[in-house]
Scaffold this active site. Structure first.
Site, short mmCIF file in Angstrom:
data_model
loop_
_atom_site.label_atom_id
_atom_site.label_comp_id
_atom_site.label_asym_id
_atom_site.label_seq_id
_atom_site.Cartn_x
_atom_site.Cartn_y
_atom_site.Cartn_z
N SER A 81 37.17 45.67 41.54
CA SER A 81 36.87 46.13 40.17
C SER A 81 35.67 46.87 39.88
O SER A 81 34.59 46.69 40.60
CB SER A 81 36.54 44.80 39.62
N ARG A 105 45.79 35.52 39.45
CA ARG A 105 44.29 35.72 39.18
C ARG A 105 44.30 34.40 38.17
O ARG A 105 44.79 34.49 36.93
CB ARG A 105 43.76 36.95 38.35
N LYS A 110 39.60 38.52 29.10
CA LYS A 110 38.44 38.31 30.05
C LYS A 110 37.18 38.59 29.13
O LYS A 110 36.85 39.61 28.55
CB LYS A 110 38.50 39.51 31.04
N1 3NM Z 1 39.41 42.75 34.12
P1 3NM Z 1 44.51 42.08 29.03
S1 3NM Z 1 39.85 43.23 31.99
C1 3NM Z 1 41.24 40.81 34.72
O1 3NM Z 1 37.70 45.47 32.68
C2 3NM Z 1 40.54 41.86 33.92
O2 3NM Z 1 37.65 44.73 34.92
C3 3NM Z 1 39.15 43.52 33.38
O3 3NM Z 1 43.69 41.28 30.37
C4 3NM Z 1 38.11 44.60 33.60
O4 3NM Z 1 45.55 43.06 29.83
C5 3NM Z 1 40.85 42.00 32.45
O5 3NM Z 1 45.38 41.05 28.48
C6 3NM Z 1 41.77 41.24 31.53
O6 3NM Z 1 43.70 42.84 28.27
C7 3NM Z 1 42.97 42.05 31.26
#
Ligand code: 3NM
Length: 211
Positions: free
Chosen positions: A106, A37, A135
């Site tokens: 998602s 990603r 994100k």
């Molecule tokens: N999707 P980290 S949060 C790619 O809520 C992604 O759908 C999300 O990164 C969602 O583990 C996210 O560093 C980022 O918080 C996750």
């Protein structure tokens, strides 16, 4: 699509290390699914990273999923794609992918989760579990309580995502998630293998404890 530790790439967190060394360490620590990603990559950069990840994951017997880009998933013979709510719809992905490929969606609430299941998704991502800086356009926090609610409505594997650190994992799995997906908790760790191992061992422990 069962997984236990799903690691999503994020090249902003490589800190000078190569993608290859970081992903190899994550797999050594117990990552059993890798998602490519990189929202800022060109098609060509994605292809290059995808080919590299396909080589490493195939060697290790680990799944490779490509975010959003069905064309890249096909080009590198990934195991499947992960689609957001505004990406191409699931049926379009099914038409473009070979039979048996994985499609994950998602989701951020019960309604999206139920719809993903109805459309034939193989798993759902559900998040965010906590606020995350990785994100920026995330939906409101779903949290472990949201996992419990979604668990009551869908049978699909739930991959929890968003802001998850090792100390959050037990509660998330206890709430009914099958797996956790992380970017920073593994990719940004100084010791990537140890970070992955710690999270994986908590998932294994909590899943083993599930009645
Ligand atoms: N999707 P980290 S949060 C790619 O809520 C992604 O759908 C999300 O990164 C969602 O583990 C996210 O560093 C980022 O918080 C996750």
């Amino acid at each position: 699509m069962d997984s236990r530790l799903y690691v999503v790439t994020g090249d902003a967190f490589l800190k000078g290390r190569t993608l290859e060394s970081v992903i190899r360490a994550a797999i050594k620590g117990g990552a059993d699914c890798i998602q490519l990603r990189e929202k800022d990559y060109t098609g060509r950069q994605l292809l290059e990273a995808g080919l590299l990840l396909r080589r490493i994951t195939a060697e290790a017997g680990v799944r490779l999923i490509v975010n959003d880009r069905i064309d890249v998933a096909r080009a590198v013979d990934a195991d499947g794609v992960h689609l957001g709510q505004s990406d191409l719809p699931l049926q379009a992905a099914r038409e473009m992918l070979a039979p048996g490929k994985i499609v994950g969606i998602s989701t951020h609430n019960v309604q999206e989760a139920v719809e993903a299941e109805r459309m034939g998704a193989d798993y759902i991502g559900l998040g965010p579990m906590k606020p995350t800086a990785t994100k920026l356009d995330t939906e409101p926090v779903v949290g472990p309580a949201g996992v419990q609610e979604v668990r009551r409505h869908v049978r699909l594997p739930i991959v929890a995502i968003g802001g998850i650190k090792a100390e959050d994992v037990a509660e998330i799995i206890q709430s009914g998630a099958n797996s956790v997906a992380v970017v920073t908790a593994v990719i940004a760790a100084d010791d990537v293998e140890a970070a992955a191992k710690r999270i994986r061992s908590i998932v294994d422990l909590e899943r083993g404890a599930r009645v």
